[in-house]
Every structure is written in C-alpha cells, then in structure tokens.
Design a protein around this motif. Structure first.
Motif, PDB file in Angstrom:
ATOM      1  N   VAL A   1       0.848  -1.186   0.000  1.00 35.57           N
ATOM      2  CA  VAL A   1       0.000   0.000   0.000  1.00 35.57           C
ATOM      3  C   VAL A   1       0.887   1.240   0.000  1.00 35.57           C
ATOM      4  CG1 VAL A   1      -1.733   1.316   1.284  1.00 35.57           C
ATOM      5  CG2 VAL A   1      -1.868  -1.187   1.210  1.00 35.57           C
ATOM      6  N   SER A   2       0.647   2.137  -0.932  1.00 34.02           N
ATOM      7  CA  SER A   2       1.463   3.335  -1.029  1.00 34.02           C
ATOM      8  C   SER A   2       1.426   4.128   0.270  1.00 34.02           C
ATOM      9  CB  SER A   2       0.953   4.215  -2.182  1.00 34.02           C
ATOM     10  OG  SER A   2       1.705   5.398  -2.275  1.00 34.02           O
ATOM     11  N   GLY A   3       2.599   4.472   0.777  1.00 37.56           N
ATOM     12  CA  GLY A   3       2.704   5.265   1.991  1.00 37.56           C
ATOM     13  C   GLY A   3       2.678   4.461   3.280  1.00 37.56           C
ATOM     14  N   ALA A   4       2.455   3.151   3.180  1.00 43.07           N
ATOM     15  CA  ALA A   4       2.371   2.332   4.399  1.00 43.07           C
ATOM     16  C   ALA A   4       3.745   1.777   4.756  1.00 43.07           C
ATOM     17  CB  ALA A   4       1.374   1.197   4.202  1.00 43.07           C
ATOM     18  N   ASP A   5       4.681   2.672   5.032  1.00 46.89           N
ATOM     19  CA  ASP A   5       6.048   2.239   5.278  1.00 46.89           C
ATOM     20  C   ASP A   5       6.602   2.738   6.607  1.00 46.89           C
ATOM     21  OD1 ASP A   5       6.177   4.902   4.677  1.00 46.89           O
ATOM     22  OD2 ASP A   5       7.615   4.706   3.032  1.00 46.89           O
ATOM     23  N   ASP A   6       5.721   3.206   7.499  1.00 45.00           N
ATOM     24  CA  ASP A   6       6.231   3.728   8.771  1.00 45.00           C
ATOM     25  C   ASP A   6       6.153   2.697   9.887  1.00 45.00           C
ATOM     26  OD1 ASP A   6       3.542   3.589   9.226  1.00 45.00           O
ATOM     27  OD2 ASP A   6       3.280   5.703   9.781  1.00 45.00           O
ATOM     28  N   GLY A   7       5.679   1.494   9.583  1.00 41.97           N
ATOM     29  CA  GLY A   7       5.642   0.426  10.581  1.00 41.97           C
ATOM     30  C   GLY A   7       4.470   0.484  11.541  1.00 41.97           C
ATOM     31  N   THR A   8       3.615   1.509  11.447  1.00 42.00           N
ATOM     32  CA  THR A   8       2.508   1.643  12.401  1.00 42.00           C
ATOM     33  C   THR A   8       1.210   1.008  11.892  1.00 42.00           C
ATOM     34  OG1 THR A   8       1.744   3.764  11.493  1.00 42.00           O
ATOM     35  CG2 THR A   8       3.501   3.831  13.162  1.00 42.00           C
ATOM     36  N   GLY A   9       1.120   0.839  10.608  1.00 44.24           N
ATOM     37  CA  GLY A   9      -0.114   0.301  10.040  1.00 44.24           C
ATOM     38  C   GLY A   9      -1.220   1.331   9.922  1.00 44.24           C
ATOM     39  N   ARG A  10      -0.925   2.593  10.230  1.00 44.67           N
ATOM     40  CA  ARG A  10      -1.975   3.616  10.207  1.00 44.67           C
ATOM     41  C   ARG A  10      -2.526   3.844   8.806  1.00 44.67           C
ATOM     42  NH1 ARG A  10       0.877   8.518  13.254  1.00 44.67           N
ATOM     43  NH2 ARG A  10       2.551   7.776  11.894  1.00 44.67           N
ATOM     44  N   ARG A  11      -1.648   3.809   7.813  1.00 39.17           N
ATOM     45  CA  ARG A  11      -2.094   4.036   6.442  1.00 39.17           C
ATOM     46  C   ARG A  11      -3.077   2.932   6.015  1.00 39.17           C
ATOM     47  NH1 ARG A  11      -3.478   7.115   2.128  1.00 39.17           N
ATOM     48  NH2 ARG A  11      -2.714   6.289   0.161  1.00 39.17           N
ATOM     49  N   THR A  12      -2.734   1.689   6.310  1.00 33.25           N
ATOM     50  CA  THR A  12      -3.610   0.575   5.948  1.00 33.25           C
ATOM     51  C   THR A  12      -4.935   0.657   6.705  1.00 33.25           C
ATOM     52  OG1 THR A  12      -1.687  -0.825   5.529  1.00 33.25           O
ATOM     53  CG2 THR A  12      -3.788  -1.935   5.815  1.00 33.25           C
ATOM     54  N   THR A  13      -4.862   0.997   7.993  1.00 23.10           N
ATOM     55  CA  THR A  13      -6.074   1.116   8.800  1.00 23.10           C
ATOM     56  C   THR A  13      -6.984   2.210   8.263  1.00 23.10           C
ATOM     57  OG1 THR A  13      -4.935   0.336  10.777  1.00 23.10           O
ATOM     58  CG2 THR A  13      -6.972   1.577  11.101  1.00 23.10           C
ATOM     59  N   SER A  14      -6.383   3.343   7.910  1.00 24.09           N
ATOM     60  CA  SER A  14      -7.195   4.446   7.395  1.00 24.09           C
ATOM     61  C   SER A  14      -7.818   4.086   6.054  1.00 24.09           C
ATOM     62  CB  SER A  14      -6.356   5.721   7.268  1.00 24.09           C
ATOM     63  OG  SER A  14      -5.364   5.589   6.271  1.00 24.09           O
ATOM     64  N   MET A  15      -7.086   3.323   5.243  1.00 22.09           N
ATOM     65  CA  MET A  15      -7.636   2.883   3.964  1.00 22.09           C
ATOM     66  C   MET A  15      -8.837   1.973   4.182  1.00 22.09           C
ATOM     67  SD  MET A  15      -6.033   4.002   1.154  1.00 22.09           S
ATOM     68  CE  MET A  15      -6.127   2.706  -0.062  1.00 22.09           C
ATOM     69  N   HIS A  16      -8.708   1.046   5.136  1.00 22.31           N
ATOM     70  CA  HIS A  16      -9.828   0.158   5.451  1.00 22.31           C
ATOM     71  C   HIS A  16     -11.045   0.968   5.921  1.00 22.31           C
ATOM     72  CE1 HIS A  16      -8.439  -3.942   4.899  1.00 22.31           C
ATOM     73  NE2 HIS A  16      -7.277  -3.621   5.437  1.00 22.31           N
ATOM     74  N   THR A  17     -10.785   1.951   6.779  1.00 25.96           N
ATOM     75  CA  THR A  17     -11.878   2.778   7.297  1.00 25.96           C
ATOM     76  C   THR A  17     -12.568   3.551   6.180  1.00 25.96           C
ATOM     77  OG1 THR A  17     -10.740   3.032   9.420  1.00 25.96           O
ATOM     78  CG2 THR A  17     -12.456   4.642   8.886  1.00 25.96           C
ATOM     79  N   MET A  18     -11.761   4.089   5.274  1.00 21.86           N
ATOM     80  CA  MET A  18     -12.300   4.912   4.202  1.00 21.86           C
ATOM     81  C   MET A  18     -13.112   4.094   3.204  1.00 21.86           C
ATOM     82  SD  MET A  18     -10.215   7.346   1.505  1.00 21.86           S
ATOM     83  CE  MET A  18      -9.611   8.360   2.841  1.00 21.86           C
ATOM     84  N   TRP A  19     -12.645   2.887   2.879  1.00 14.72           N
ATOM     85  CA  TRP A  19     -13.221   2.154   1.762  1.00 14.72           C
ATOM     86  C   TRP A  19     -14.042   0.923   2.151  1.00 14.72           C
ATOM     87  CZ3 TRP A  19     -13.113   4.624  -2.673  1.00 14.72           C
ATOM     88  CH2 TRP A  19     -12.088   5.548  -2.911  1.00 14.72           C
ATOM     89  N   SER A  20     -14.114   0.588   3.428  1.00 14.54           N
ATOM     90  CA  SER A  20     -14.747  -0.672   3.834  1.00 14.54           C
ATOM     91  C   SER A  20     -16.212  -0.776   3.416  1.00 14.54           C
ATOM     92  CB  SER A  20     -14.616  -0.868   5.341  1.00 14.54           C
ATOM     93  OG  SER A  20     -15.276   0.178   6.031  1.00 14.54           O
ATOM     94  N   SER A  21     -16.914   0.342   3.401  1.00 11.74           N
ATOM     95  CA  SER A  21     -18.328   0.299   3.023  1.00 11.74           C
ATOM     96  C   SER A  21     -18.636   1.166   1.821  1.00 11.74           C
ATOM     97  CB  SER A  21     -19.197   0.740   4.210  1.00 11.74           C
ATOM     98  OG  SER A  21     -18.857   2.061   4.612  1.00 11.74           O
TER      99      SER A  21
END
Length: 415
Positions: free
Chosen positions: A194-214
């Motif tokens: 996932v673009s930008g998900a390189d800080d080790g926190t998983g925040r980018r992936t989590t925010s993507m899930h939140t934004m697009w899950s529904s």
C-alpha cells in the motif's frame, strides 16, 4: 530503446500501446524493469494447478534467425550477409536448427521440453507494431469490445479472489490482459504494498480500510480488493531473493522479470497467468548482424539464458509451468542494405516446459528471394495458444478465442 523504427519507439514508450486503464484495482499497474514489464493475473490464493507464462518479444523478432530453415535454399539466397551457416546451428534436424547463441536452452530441448512452431502469426499481414499488437492481443477480430484474450481466459475461472484486481504504479495493462476481469501488476515482488504504508505503524492501511470498507461502486470494490491482495501477496515477498538451484539469468531486464515471475510462482499464491513483455531491441531494421557482431547474438543468448534460468529456478514447481513466446509479426525474408530486416508476416513461437512435446512443428510454406517476400503464415497463432489454454488450463477455446476454430498443432499434451 530502438532508434530505427519511429512507430515502435512511440509504442514502447507506452504512448499508444497500453491505452487507458481502470482505477484502483480495476485495471492493472505496470511493473517496470527498464524495457521489460511483468504483469500477473491471479485466480485464487490457493495453489494453481498449472501456470501459463506469456513472454512477448515486442518489436517483431526475426523468427528466421531464431529457428533457421537451413534446408530452404531461398533463405541463404535472400540473406547473403546475415544468414547463419548450417554447420553452426544447434538442435539441427533435416530442415531446421536453432541460432548458435541459444545454447543455454539445449538441456531443455534435449529433454523434450521445447517446441518451436514455425510460420505462425496473424491470419492477415499487419505491419504496424501498434495495430498488430492490438489485433494479436484482442484475438477477437471484428469485436467492438476492448477485452484481451488473457482477460477472457481469467474470466473462465470461478474464483473471485482480490489478487485479480490490484493496481499499483502505472495502471496500464497490456491489451491481452485488458478487460472487466481484475489483474495486478507490481514494480517488483518486494514492492507490492500500500502506497505510503512504510512507517511500521499500520496507520495508512487502517485508514484505507476505514475509508473504503463500506464504499459503494467500482472504487470501493477496487480499494478493498487492493488491500486484501497486498496482504495475500506476502508469501511471494518472503521467497528468497537469490535464484534457486544455481539458476543463472541474463543480466538485463528480461532476466530480472523472469526471476520475479519465478518468485511469484514459488510463492504459491494462486498465480495462473504471468505475462512478461520484453521490448529491448527486437526491432532490427539495422544491425541484426552476423555470428561475429550484431544485435541478434545478444538477444538470442539473453532469451535462451533467461528461459533456461527460469525453469531451473522453479525446481519442482516447473512441472506445472508452460511458457510460450509471441511477437506481433516476423520480418522480411530478404535482408536490407543495413544488415537488418524490415517488417514481415510469419514468425516462430516457442513453447517450453510442462506438457510440451518437443521438436519442430508447423507447415512450411517455402521462402522466396524477393525484397517484398514474407514468411507466409500457415498456422494461426491462436491455434498454438488455444492448444495450451485447453490442454494445460482446461479453458474453453471458444470462450477465449470467440468465433475461431483452432487447428491441431500437436505440440502440447493434456495436463
């Protein structure tokens, strides 16, 4: 980059070849290995029973140099400077022989794992790189639907795993993959993330899930597919970077792309189709050369070395992988004044690996020593591809190649 054919130069820069792609997992992003592109289509996260690797030699490779018809006297008459001497050929039978630079493929050939089908191509000559590529990869003459034959092949699968729909990088699939079924591409097997998900926190992936899950519609579906696909690609990223079994690839874009393809297969994430485009130097209007110098020496050697390295690298996985080469058209029979060859018609296709019945195939039409003469096509390229997709992948030829009645080639055995 080729400097001898303006049209192909434009095509290889993707100005015309790729076209518009889908958005966020609906189309595909393109992996760039210099002049080589790897595109992978997935059927499921379960192990694939058989895998098809499509290796496109962009620019129109000269099949009469790769597989030489040494028993046809017109070949030597038409090429007084660049013809390959009969006594230098490899895997020679009473009529054909391989270019001497292809010695790396001899172990595969001697094991009966390589078939060469000569005089193949489009049913009607098309000397435009762009137009011929489109026609070859659509493989559905007269249709107004812009759907490639590999996309139709993927559509035969009943699985709907999101790895069919990830798009990272350049969302520009080759025409053969373009269409409604999802495909995925990557710049390298280690960089599918996932673009930008390189800080080790998983925040980018989590925010993507939140934004697009529904989120509804195509974008929502594509985003969810992309996120799942990145996670499920992990086994490939965990494969060893070094080739297995002492495999050696050519030190170029083709070698790196086939090495990446081998890692994808060894990762066992369900890849059923892998397309590799090699665009480096096959458009040889100038300087194809002789056995002492020229571009064909290096290209033929790199092709053979990388194909051999690919199957060595796969180890036990090689028993399920079939590779086929294709080029948009062949080149003229007669050499030009620049130790090269102009656009022609018929060509040769190699089939390598699982299910292959080795040897030379095709109906030879005979050559003419004329400036305008082509190698005539006696085997429609779709007959070769149809035999592979039916016998190795269990697909319907009628669904993949609509309206086409394939002829028997005999080079591929059932799975």
């Amino acid at each position: 980059m080729n400097d001898c054919c303006e049209e192909f130069g434009q095509v290889s820069r993707r100005g015309l070849l790729r076209g518009a792609a889908g958005v966020l997992g609906v189309g595909a992003a393109t992996s760039v290995f210099g002049a080589t592109f790897m595109q992978t289509s997935y059927a499921a996260t379960q192990s694939a029973d058989n895998v098809l690797v499509l290796l496109s030699l962009r620019g129109a490779a000269d099949g009469l140099s790769l597989v030489v018809p040494h028993a046809d006297p017109a070949y030597y008459a038409a090429r007084p400077h660049i013809a390959i001497p009969s006594d230098k050929l490899l895997a020679k039978d009473g009529f054909f022989g391989l270019h001497p630079s292809m010695k790396a493929m001899l172990p595969l050939w001697n094991a009966g794992k390589v078939a060469a089908v000569h005089a193949t191509g489009l049913p009607v000559a098309n000397r435009s790189h762009f137009s011929a590529m489109e026609e070859l990869e659509d493989a559905d003459p007269g249709s107004t639907a812009r759907v490639g034959w590999l996309n139709r092949l993927i559509g035969q699968d009943t699985y709907t795993h999101p790895l069919e729909g990830i798009g990272l990088g350049m969302s520009v699939p080759i025409t053969a993959l373009y269409g409604p079924e999802p495909t995925v591409t990557t710049t390298s097997v280690d960089d599918l993330e996932v673009s930008g998900a390189d800080d080790g926190t998983g925040r980018r992936t989590t925010s993507m899930h939140t934004m697009w899950s529904s989120a509804p519609g195509v974008l929502g579906k594509g985003a969810r597919s992309a996120l799942t696909a990145v996670a499920d690609f992990t086994p490939v990223r965990k494969t060893a970077e070094a080739p297995w079994n002492g495999a050696v690839y050519s030190d170029d874009d083709l070698g790196r792309a086939l090495h990446a393809a081998a890692r994808t297969i060894k990762g066992d994430v369900g890849a059923q189709v892998i397309a590799v485009d090699h665009e480096d130097g096959w458009d040889m209007h100038v300087g194809l050369g002789t056995l002492e110098w020229g571009r064909m020496i290096d290209n033929a050697a790199a092709l053979a070395t990388s194909i051999s390295g690919f199957f060595t690298d796969l180890g036990s996985q090689a028993s399920k992988v079939t590779l086929v080469t294709i080029s948009e058209f062949g080149r003229r029979v007669k050499e030009n004044a620049n130790y090269g060859l102009d656009h022609g018609h018929g060509n040769v296709m190699f089939i390598v690996g699982a299910g292959v019945k080795g040897g030379y195939y095709g109906t030879w039409p005979g050559l003419q020593n004329s400036l305008d003469a082509d190698l005539a096509v006696t085997t429609d390229y779709r007959s070769v591809l149809s035999e592979i997709v039916v016998k190795r992948l269990g697909a319907s030829s009628a669904a993949v190649f609509p309206g086409f009645a394939p002829e028997t080639v005999g080079a591929v055995l059932s799975a």
